[in-house]
Write a protein that holds these residues in place. Structure first.
Motif: not given
Length: 632
Positions: A252, A268, A342, A380
């Protein structure tokens, strides 16, 4: 915001009544419904008091922003005064919280709270936030998330103006005054209020340009806030990343570096079962990225999980808690306004961010996954596809890959295999997945290992008694169940919780629904982490994302064993998320996923009980112990 104009204009419009008509129309246009009587009354009584003070102070050129919406947040501030500081010549903003209160006293146990007393018979039972603390938090949030003042918190000050109150009525609230972001003024100190405003805002320079800067500021966390978060998260970091966890962490960070160097997006995806360390990776990334000064936010789709993350990572620094958002926080966010987003527990991503409370202007029809991808250079996603438990949840690798393919964006997938929950027993997780038919091959007999204990109870009383014994030994324990019993409303103050989960003569309440504790029970978001949660039965929505030492699981009549297979009975489910339009195949998958979540919460052991006799017999056969509960 709902309205902005100079203080002179606000005063004129307040006098002729046009201001309140305009606010009502804007409120309906932006939020999709009419304001309540108390809010409309507040506009009619409080705004003229503020406008009169500004004009008496000679500040008619100051720009007044009414109902300012906090960035990436659903809260609105009563008013922000925008202008130029008379000494520094820099933009200056005064956040104003307007109250019609006449009397209030500090809470005996916590001065950051207070209790209202507006006359005989109008004593409010529940405390509310002290307005000094309220406006201070608004100032901190704006300084932390509006790019126009990022790095310049001194440009933001805050006052609570209680224009109906006397000093005698509210003087005790001032005990928590400690800085320029939280001051209180009353009608009895009106002259001091005017002096305060003159000290913050120039009477000669118009504030329109300063207001423009504030309203156009990008909603990103400031570097100062990220610096505080870096220290807070890293100092509290009690874990070490191992093997593929460290690989995922490094990949990441490498993706963030590549995206920055090449000025392009990259997605990701980190997948793994329960307990593989997805959230540990998320917190480690937050600490590292904040330390590097990379604008990053953490988001989930779960109130319980987000509340706990805020508690874990921001217990000592309340401003850090604001870095933890929900998936529906980015409906109006500018594209690529963040470097990294995230998305933890990404299997909770919904079809859209809109719900019944979403303002009409925000109902764009965009998919929530598109909003999450668009807002950051590197989104992510950390997820477990077998934890999708609601219709409309779209957090799968296939969904994410499809969304990235449309945009021609690179997508890197990382698989986590090492097991850290369930005693680190990969064998137990495989047994659960095979048991529920989530992998081919059918159920298999449990082969006991030295990592995870598995027991079958004949009655709920037996299960509860066994878990009480483990608690007496110092272990934590919870009991959860499938959503097969109706859920009563929250009790009135002083009333006990309704015992909704009834099995024979045994009856226990569900965990609370709301964000307040009641009758000795913790709020829903803290059921899994507060020791008092043991006396209520948790559901999948409060258990998901958490772990405890011993887990008791009640399999209800929505999933029963018949002959050689599982049979799901949608009529036995009381979960309101299942609609008539939800297909039988989807209901079957979601019910099985629900029990997969519940059966994988325990760190030391699991005790399972089924309300169905044939199902209990099958479980006994698979576990292989006739007197399993008594054996430990």
């Amino acid at each position: 915001m709902l309205f902005r104009a100079s203080a002179d204009t606000v005063a004129v419009m307040a006098m002729d009544g046009s201001l309140f008509l305009h606010l009502n129309e804007q409120f309906f246009h932006v939020l999709g419904h009419r304001p309540g009587p108390s809010e409309a009354r507040s506009w009619e009584r409080s705004i003229p008091a503020l406008a009169a003070a500004l004009n008496e102070a000679g500040l008619g050129n100051v720009e007044v922003i009414l109902e300012y919406a906090l960035p990436l947040n659903s809260r609105r501030v009563d008013a922000v005064l925008a202008g130029i500081h008379p000494v520094t010549g820099e933009p200056s903003y005064v956040v104003v919280e307007l109250k019609q209160w006449s009397q209030a006293t500090p809470d005996e146990d916590d001065p950051s709270l207070c209790r209202l007393d507006n006359g005989p018979g109008r004593r409010y039972a529940r405390p509310v936030l002290n307005p000094i603390e309220q406006v201070r938090r608004y100032c901190q949030y704006i300084a932390g998330f509006n790019g126009a003042v990022a790095g310049h918190p001194e440009r933001v000050s805050g006052v609570a103006y209680l224009h109906n109150a006397t000093e005698f009525g509210v003087a005790g609230l001032r005990d928590i005054e400690c800085d320029d972001q939280g001051q209180l003024f009353t009608a009895g100190r009106r002259g001091e209020f005017l002096d305060y405003l003159r000290a913050k805002l120039s009477p000669t320079i118009p504030g329109a340009r300063a207001a423009d800067e504030l309203l156009s500021g990008k909603p990103v966390p400031s570097r100062q806030l990220m610096s505080v978060a870096a220290q807070e998260v890293r100092e509290r970091e009690l874990f070490v990343l191992l093997d593929e966890q460290q690989v995922a962490y490094r990949m990441v960070l490498n993706a963030v570096r590549r995206a920055k160097q090449a000025d392009r997006k990259e997605v990701v995806v980190v997948t793994g079962g329960p307990g593989t360390g997805k959230s540990v990776i998320a917190l480690s990334l937050l600490g590292e990225l904040y330390q590097q000064g990379v604008p990053t936010l953490h988001a989930t789709g779960s109130q319980s999980f987000t509340t706990t993350m805020r508690k874990v990572a921001g217990a000592r620094k309340r401003e850090v808690q604001d870095l933890f958002k929900y998936f529906n926080s980015f409906m109006t966010a500018e594209k690529n306004s963040l470097d990294v987003l995230i998305c933890d527990e990404a299997h909770r991503i919904r079809e859209t961010s809109a719900n019944r409370y979403t303002p009409a202007a925000h109902r764009t029809g965009r998919a929530q996954i598109d909003e999450l991808i668009d807002v950051a250079h590197v989104p992510v996603f950390l997820l477990d596809e077998h934890q999708v438990v609601r219709p409309g949840e779209l957090g799968t690798v296939a969904d994410i890959r499809a969304a990235t393919a449309v945009r021609n964006i690179g997508c890197t997938e990382i698989r986590l295999d090492s097991q850290f929950r369930c005693g680190g027993s990969e064998a137990y997780v495989r047994w659960v997945v095979r048991l529920l038919g989530l992998e081919e091959g059918g159920p298999v007999t449990w082969e006991p290992d030295d990592r995870m204990h598995l027991r079958v109870a004949d009655t709920p009383e037996e299960m509860e008694g066994f878990l009480e014994g483990r608690r007496a030994e110092g272990y934590g324990a919870r009991i959860s169940a499938g959503y097969c019993w109706p859920w009563s409303k929250e009790p009135k103050p002083g009333d006990p919780l309704a015992a909704d989960v009834v099995i024979g003569e045994w009856a226990r309440p569900w965990n609370l629904r709301g964000d307040r504790g009641a009758a000795g029970a913790p709020p829903s978001a803290l059921w899994a982490t507060d020791p008092a949660g043991f006396t209520q039965i948790g559901c999948v929505y409060t258990a998901q994302g958490f772990e405890y030492d011993w887990s008791g699981v009640i399999i209800g009549p929505d999933l029963v064993w018949r002959g050689d297979r599982w049979v799901t009975d949608r009529t036995a489910s009381k979960d309101p998320v299942f609609k008539k339009s939800t297909s039988d195949a989807d209901v079957d998958r979601l019910i099985r996923n629900t029990y997969k979540v519940l059966l994988t919460r325990g760190m030391v052991g699991t005790v399972v009980y089924s309300t169905d006799a044939e199902t209990r017999e099958k479980l006994r056969e698979l576990v292989g112990e006739r007197d399993a509960v008594a054996a430990v």
